[in-house]
Design a protein around this motif. Structure first.
Motif, PDB file in Angstrom:
ATOM      1  N   ARG A  11       0.803  -1.216   0.000  1.00 23.83           N
ATOM      2  CA  ARG A  11       0.000   0.000   0.000  1.00 23.83           C
ATOM      3  C   ARG A  11       0.844   1.279   0.000  1.00 23.83           C
ATOM      4  N   ALA A  12       2.147   1.150  -0.118  1.00 19.85           N
ATOM      5  CA  ALA A  12       3.042   2.312  -0.068  1.00 19.85           C
ATOM      6  C   ALA A  12       2.753   3.317  -1.174  1.00 19.85           C
ATOM      7  N   ASP A  13       2.360   2.822  -2.347  1.00 16.92           N
ATOM      8  CA  ASP A  13       2.100   3.730  -3.473  1.00 16.92           C
ATOM      9  C   ASP A  13       0.623   4.111  -3.585  1.00 16.92           C
ATOM     10  N   TYR A  14      -0.157   3.801  -2.551  1.00 14.87           N
ATOM     11  CA  TYR A  14      -1.581   4.145  -2.487  1.00 14.87           C
ATOM     12  C   TYR A  14      -2.408   3.478  -3.582  1.00 14.87           C
ATOM     13  N   HIS A  15      -1.860   2.395  -4.124  1.00 16.49           N
ATOM     14  CA  HIS A  15      -2.581   1.659  -5.163  1.00 16.49           C
ATOM     15  C   HIS A  15      -2.294   0.174  -4.983  1.00 16.49           C
ATOM     16  N   GLN A  57      -0.696  -7.657  -7.244  1.00 15.77           N
ATOM     17  CA  GLN A  57      -0.021  -7.598  -5.947  1.00 15.77           C
ATOM     18  C   GLN A  57      -0.736  -8.459  -4.911  1.00 15.77           C
ATOM     19  N   LEU A  58      -2.048  -8.456  -4.928  1.00 18.23           N
ATOM     20  CA  LEU A  58      -2.790  -9.314  -4.001  1.00 18.23           C
ATOM     21  C   LEU A  58      -2.501 -10.789  -4.266  1.00 18.23           C
ATOM     22  N   ALA A  59      -2.431 -11.156  -5.545  1.00 19.80           N
ATOM     23  CA  ALA A  59      -2.107 -12.542  -5.896  1.00 19.80           C
ATOM     24  C   ALA A  59      -0.685 -12.889  -5.457  1.00 19.80           C
ATOM     25  N   ALA A  60       0.248 -11.949  -5.638  1.00 18.14           N
ATOM     26  CA  ALA A  60       1.633 -12.174  -5.219  1.00 18.14           C
ATOM     27  C   ALA A  60       1.718 -12.318  -3.704  1.00 18.14           C
ATOM     28  N   LEU A  87       6.966  -8.550  -3.881  1.00 15.30           N
ATOM     29  CA  LEU A  87       5.648  -7.911  -3.850  1.00 15.30           C
ATOM     30  C   LEU A  87       5.660  -6.559  -4.570  1.00 15.30           C
ATOM     31  N   ALA A  88       6.699  -5.776  -4.341  1.00 14.54           N
ATOM     32  CA  ALA A  88       6.791  -4.458  -4.983  1.00 14.54           C
ATOM     33  C   ALA A  88       6.918  -4.579  -6.498  1.00 14.54           C
ATOM     34  N   ASN A  89       7.560  -5.630  -6.964  1.00 13.94           N
ATOM     35  CA  ASN A  89       7.765  -5.821  -8.404  1.00 13.94           C
ATOM     36  C   ASN A  89       6.656  -6.626  -9.071  1.00 13.94           C
ATOM     37  N   ALA A  90       5.678  -7.061  -8.311  1.00 17.01           N
ATOM     38  CA  ALA A  90       4.617  -7.906  -8.855  1.00 17.01           C
ATOM     39  C   ALA A  90       3.807  -7.203  -9.929  1.00 17.01           C
ATOM     40  N   ASP A  91       3.614  -5.911  -9.778  1.00 21.50           N
ATOM     41  CA  ASP A  91       2.799  -5.191 -10.760  1.00 21.50           C
ATOM     42  C   ASP A  91       3.627  -4.603 -11.900  1.00 21.50           C
ATOM     43  N   ALA A  92       4.914  -4.940 -11.943  1.00 17.48           N
ATOM     44  CA  ALA A  92       5.834  -4.488 -13.006  1.00 17.48           C
ATOM     45  C   ALA A  92       5.882  -2.976 -13.120  1.00 17.48           C
TER      46      ALA A  92
END
Length: 151
Positions: free
Chosen positions: A39-43, A48-51, A110-115
């Motif tokens: 949630r650090a980037d407010y999105h 990310q949930l799957a990761a 987790l941070a890289n999950a959304d590319a």
């Protein structure tokens, strides 16, 4: 008398799920710190949930329903907590250095999950790594490993 009190606190910290104290368990503390990164980037997106779900399943060997409950509790705790102290202190107390470094690696996954590289996520991981007493070189090494740039 002092031994009895000391045993009580050791047992409460070692097995918080058996106590009446609402203190987080190691699993919830770990999941809460991972949720902080997410949630650090407010999105928060579905990747990310799957990761997060996969990380918790593989790290704690929990069935899917238990992981869903753990994720929900962790998100609630993060929303209602004032700071990271309760989570970080529990992890530092019970995890050795290698386990804390692995937690930082999980944060990078987790941070890289959304590319989508985000400076806010990196800042949050950096701050949590410092609080967990993970060295800067291991912070960078785990980042590069997750990004596939190092072994």
């Amino acid at each position: 008398m002092l031994d009895t009190i000391q045993r009580f606190f050791q047992q409460t910290l070692a097995e918080p799920e058996r106590s009446d104290d609402p203190a987080p368990t190691l699993e919830r503390a770990t999941a809460a710190l991972l949720c902080e990164v997410m949630r650090a980037d407010y999105h928060t997106d579905e990747t990310q949930l799957a990761a997060l779900r996969e990380l918790l399943i593989s790290h704690f060997q929990l069935p899917g329903a238990a992981v869903e409950e753990l994720m929900e509790m962790a998100r609630d705790e993060v929303e209602n907590s004032v700071d990271h102290y309760q989570f970080v202190s529990l992890i530092k107390q019970h995890y050795d250095y290698a386990q804390r470094r692995e937690l930082v690696r999980m944060m990078w996954v987790l941070a890289n999950a959304d590319a989508n590289h985000n400076a806010l996520e990196e800042h949050r991981i950096r701050r949590l790594a410092e609080l967990l007493h993970v060295s800067h070189s291991d912070f960078i090494r785990t980042k590069l490993q997750v990004q596939g740039k190092a072994q």
